[in-house]
Design a protein around this motif. Structure first.
Motif, PDB file in Angstrom:
ATOM      1  N   UNK A  52       0.820  -1.215   0.000  1.00 55.23           N
ATOM      2  CA  UNK A  52       0.000   0.000   0.000  1.00 55.23           C
ATOM      3  C   UNK A  52       0.855   1.266   0.000  1.00 55.23           C
ATOM      4  N   UNK A  53       1.781   1.320  -0.894  1.00 54.24           N
ATOM      5  CA  UNK A  53       2.637   2.501  -1.065  1.00 54.24           C
ATOM      6  C   UNK A  53       2.863   2.712  -2.562  1.00 54.24           C
ATOM      7  N   UNK A  54       2.447   3.859  -3.155  1.00 47.18           N
ATOM      8  CA  UNK A  54       1.911   5.041  -2.480  1.00 47.18           C
ATOM      9  C   UNK A  54       0.668   4.714  -1.651  1.00 47.18           C
ATOM     10  N   UNK A  55       0.537   5.443  -0.560  1.00 43.16           N
ATOM     11  CA  UNK A  55      -0.505   5.125   0.406  1.00 43.16           C
ATOM     12  C   UNK A  55      -1.763   5.950   0.152  1.00 43.16           C
ATOM     13  N   UNK A  56      -2.765   5.685   0.958  1.00 40.12           N
ATOM     14  CA  UNK A  56      -4.038   6.375   0.822  1.00 40.12           C
ATOM     15  C   UNK A  56      -4.777   6.326   2.155  1.00 40.12           C
ATOM     16  N   UNK A  57      -5.832   7.085   2.243  1.00 42.75           N
ATOM     17  CA  UNK A  57      -6.831   6.932   3.296  1.00 42.75           C
ATOM     18  C   UNK A  57      -8.164   6.648   2.603  1.00 42.75           C
ATOM     19  N   UNK A  58      -9.151   6.178   3.362  1.00 35.24           N
ATOM     20  CA  UNK A  58     -10.524   6.137   2.847  1.00 35.24           C
ATOM     21  C   UNK A  58     -11.431   6.509   4.014  1.00 35.24           C
ATOM     22  N   UNK A 113       8.783 -15.308   9.274  1.00 36.99           N
ATOM     23  CA  UNK A 113       9.628 -15.991  10.266  1.00 36.99           C
ATOM     24  C   UNK A 113       9.622 -15.226  11.585  1.00 36.99           C
ATOM     25  N   UNK A 114       9.946 -15.929  12.642  1.00 37.58           N
ATOM     26  CA  UNK A 114       9.877 -15.299  13.960  1.00 37.58           C
ATOM     27  C   UNK A 114      10.850 -14.130  14.119  1.00 37.58           C
ATOM     28  N   UNK A 115      11.942 -14.126  13.332  1.00 35.23           N
ATOM     29  CA  UNK A 115      12.903 -13.027  13.458  1.00 35.23           C
ATOM     30  C   UNK A 115      12.637 -11.903  12.457  1.00 35.23           C
ATOM     31  N   UNK A 116      11.528 -11.982  11.717  1.00 31.61           N
ATOM     32  CA  UNK A 116      11.179 -10.933  10.753  1.00 31.61           C
ATOM     33  C   UNK A 116      10.208  -9.954  11.388  1.00 31.61           C
ATOM     34  N   UNK A 117      10.064  -8.797  10.753  1.00 31.01           N
ATOM     35  CA  UNK A 117       9.101  -7.813  11.226  1.00 31.01           C
ATOM     36  C   UNK A 117       8.629  -6.947  10.071  1.00 31.01           C
ATOM     37  N   UNK A 118       7.528  -6.271  10.308  1.00 30.17           N
ATOM     38  CA  UNK A 118       7.000  -5.273   9.383  1.00 30.17           C
ATOM     39  C   UNK A 118       6.877  -3.959  10.139  1.00 30.17           C
ATOM     40  N   UNK A 119       7.366  -2.890   9.549  1.00 34.20           N
ATOM     41  CA  UNK A 119       7.134  -1.546  10.076  1.00 34.20           C
ATOM     42  C   UNK A 119       5.812  -1.077   9.487  1.00 34.20           C
ATOM     43  N   UNK A 120       4.781  -1.047  10.303  1.00 31.50           N
ATOM     44  CA  UNK A 120       3.463  -0.608   9.843  1.00 31.50           C
ATOM     45  C   UNK A 120       3.336   0.889  10.085  1.00 31.50           C
ATOM     46  N   UNK A 121       3.039   1.616   9.010  1.00 27.63           N
ATOM     47  CA  UNK A 121       2.933   3.069   9.092  1.00 27.63           C
ATOM     48  C   UNK A 121       1.474   3.483   9.166  1.00 27.63           C
ATOM     49  N   UNK A 122       1.183   4.406  10.083  1.00 30.59           N
ATOM     50  CA  UNK A 122      -0.183   4.871  10.283  1.00 30.59           C
ATOM     51  C   UNK A 122      -0.145   6.356  10.629  1.00 30.59           C
ATOM     52  N   UNK A 123      -1.317   6.917  10.877  1.00 37.47           N
ATOM     53  CA  UNK A 123      -1.423   8.331  11.228  1.00 37.47           C
ATOM     54  C   UNK A 123      -1.900   9.161  10.065  1.00 37.47           C
ATOM     55  N   UNK A 124      -2.139  10.428  10.328  1.00 38.26           N
ATOM     56  CA  UNK A 124      -2.458  11.357   9.250  1.00 38.26           C
ATOM     57  C   UNK A 124      -1.247  11.482   8.327  1.00 38.26           C
ATOM     58  N   UNK A 128      -6.536   7.465   8.927  1.00 38.06           N
ATOM     59  CA  UNK A 128      -5.124   7.073   8.953  1.00 38.06           C
ATOM     60  C   UNK A 128      -4.687   6.398   7.662  1.00 38.06           C
ATOM     61  N   UNK A 129      -3.434   6.640   7.276  1.00 33.91           N
ATOM     62  CA  UNK A 129      -2.840   5.804   6.239  1.00 33.91           C
ATOM     63  C   UNK A 129      -2.614   4.415   6.828  1.00 33.91           C
ATOM     64  N   UNK A 130      -2.362   3.422   5.989  1.00 27.67           N
ATOM     65  CA  UNK A 130      -2.107   2.053   6.458  1.00 27.67           C
ATOM     66  C   UNK A 130      -1.194   1.403   5.424  1.00 27.67           C
ATOM     67  N   UNK A 131       0.066   1.366   5.772  1.00 32.53           N
ATOM     68  CA  UNK A 131       1.081   0.881   4.849  1.00 32.53           C
ATOM     69  C   UNK A 131       2.151   0.165   5.653  1.00 32.53           C
ATOM     70  N   UNK A 132       2.915  -0.705   4.987  1.00 31.10           N
ATOM     71  CA  UNK A 132       3.939  -1.429   5.713  1.00 31.10           C
ATOM     72  C   UNK A 132       5.158  -1.731   4.872  1.00 31.10           C
ATOM     73  N   UNK A 133       6.288  -1.900   5.543  1.00 30.92           N
ATOM     74  CA  UNK A 133       7.524  -2.305   4.891  1.00 30.92           C
ATOM     75  C   UNK A 133       8.187  -3.361   5.766  1.00 30.92           C
ATOM     76  N   UNK A 134       8.447  -4.547   5.186  1.00 29.31           N
ATOM     77  CA  UNK A 134       8.974  -5.659   5.961  1.00 29.31           C
ATOM     78  C   UNK A 134      10.438  -5.927   5.719  1.00 29.31           C
ATOM     79  N   UNK A 135      11.005  -6.760   6.566  1.00 30.80           N
ATOM     80  CA  UNK A 135      12.386  -7.190   6.391  1.00 30.80           C
ATOM     81  C   UNK A 135      12.494  -8.250   5.296  1.00 30.80           C
ATOM     82  N   UNK A 136      11.349  -8.808   4.888  1.00 30.04           N
ATOM     83  CA  UNK A 136      11.277  -9.719   3.756  1.00 30.04           C
ATOM     84  C   UNK A 136       9.804  -9.839   3.358  1.00 30.04           C
ATOM     85  N   UNK A 137       9.508 -10.598   2.322  1.00 25.58           N
ATOM     86  CA  UNK A 137       8.129 -10.730   1.848  1.00 25.58           C
ATOM     87  C   UNK A 137       7.249 -11.371   2.927  1.00 25.58           C
TER      88      UNK A 137
END
Length: 287
Positions: A201-207, A220-231, A252-261
């Motif tokens: 979801x980047x470019x991001x949006x609101x609805x 995997x247990x050692x992976x993560x996603x940075x979930x972006x939110x807020x105005x 709020x926007x709702x987008x994420x970027x992970x350490x892997x797929x």
């Protein structure tokens, strides 16, 4: 059932990391032999899970709904991210495999969940919204498997978007939406990122007319996603681990970027069901 109130964007811009996670992160889903439910005042969505391991789990309304049974005034969407299982609705059994789902219409009284194997239990992910009329209960099988005597959607509406060059090559599989599986307001689907892609979801949006909940999994247990939110001009982030969900208000926007797929399930409720009713945010306007 855990209760969470609505949040103002004016207040959220002052939240600490701990407060942000308390308000929007659902981090203890998929507990063995438990049904976990979080009731949000944001469009009255209920997000939850059922993990039957050694026993069958029965879905009840609890005191919070002031109802005789869970779907007395509600509809329910379910996607199974675990092993094979069975959902029983008013005495009828539905076999629900890995990444298969169900729409359960208002008026369904007796709903229970079971696993085929305790060593590979089902993990039923739940989204529920208030309903004003009854739509048919539907078993959703994205890969088109047949099952005699059951109303089935044999092939979900799939859309491929993005590219490896922009790190967002992904396939959107729409489970519940108008024209395919009818509902009062609930929409649900699953997005799978291809290897090498990490952005969703980047470019991001609101609805502004709909809120949304994301469940991140296949990590995997050692992976993560940075979930972006807020105005768009007041963005924040929440660190997401495997099989955690996050509530996204309509502002709020709702987008994420992970350490892997990874893969995520999205569920939306609100004013309309127009999947393309989005207010795009230009990349230059994000802060």
């Amino acid at each position: 059932m855990e209760l969470r109130t609505a949040a103002s964007p004016i207040d959220v811009k002052h939240y600490t990391t701990e407060r942000l996670r308390e308000e929007f992160l659902i981090d203890d889903l998929f507990q063995a032999d438990e049904i976990k439910l979080v009731y949000s005042h944001i469009d009255r969505i209920i997000t939850g899970s059922a993990v039957p391991v050694n026993k069958t789990l029965v879905l009840t309304a609890g005191d919070e709904l002031r109802a005789q049974y869970f779907c007395e005034r509600r509809e329910l969407g379910v996607i199974n991210i675990g092993g094979a299982g069975t959902i029983t609705i008013d005495g009828k059994d539905y076999k629900v495999g890995h990444k298969e789902g169900m729409y359960i219409g208002m008026g369904s009284k007796d709903i229970s969940f079971a696993s085929d194997s305790a060593s590979a239990p089902a993990k039923f992910y739940l989204n529920s919204a208030p309903a004003h009329m009854t739509y048919p209960t539907v078993l959703i099988k994205p890969e088109g498997k047949e099952e005699e005597g059951v109303v089935i959607v044999k092939d979900c509406n799939k859309v491929e978007l993005g590219s490896l060059e922009t790190a967002n090559h992904r396939t959107i599989c729409k489970y519940i939406l108008p024209g395919q599986v009818e509902s009062c307001q609930l929409e649900m689907g699953m997005t799978k990122l291809e290897p090498g892609s990490v952005w969703n979801t980047m470019p991001c949006h609101t609805h502004d007319r709909r809120m949304e909940v994301y469940l991140y999994f296949d990590m995997p247990q050692d992976a993560l996603v940075m979930h972006y939110m807020g105005e768009p001009t007041e963005t924040r982030h929440i660190v997401m681990r495997n099989e955690q969900a996050v509530i996204s208000p309509s502002w709020s926007i709702h987008s994420g970027c992970g350490t892997q797929a990874y893969t995520f399930i999205w569920g939306m409720v609100g004013e309309n069901q127009d999947f393309d009713d989005m207010d795009g945010v230009d990349m230059k306007d994000l802060l």
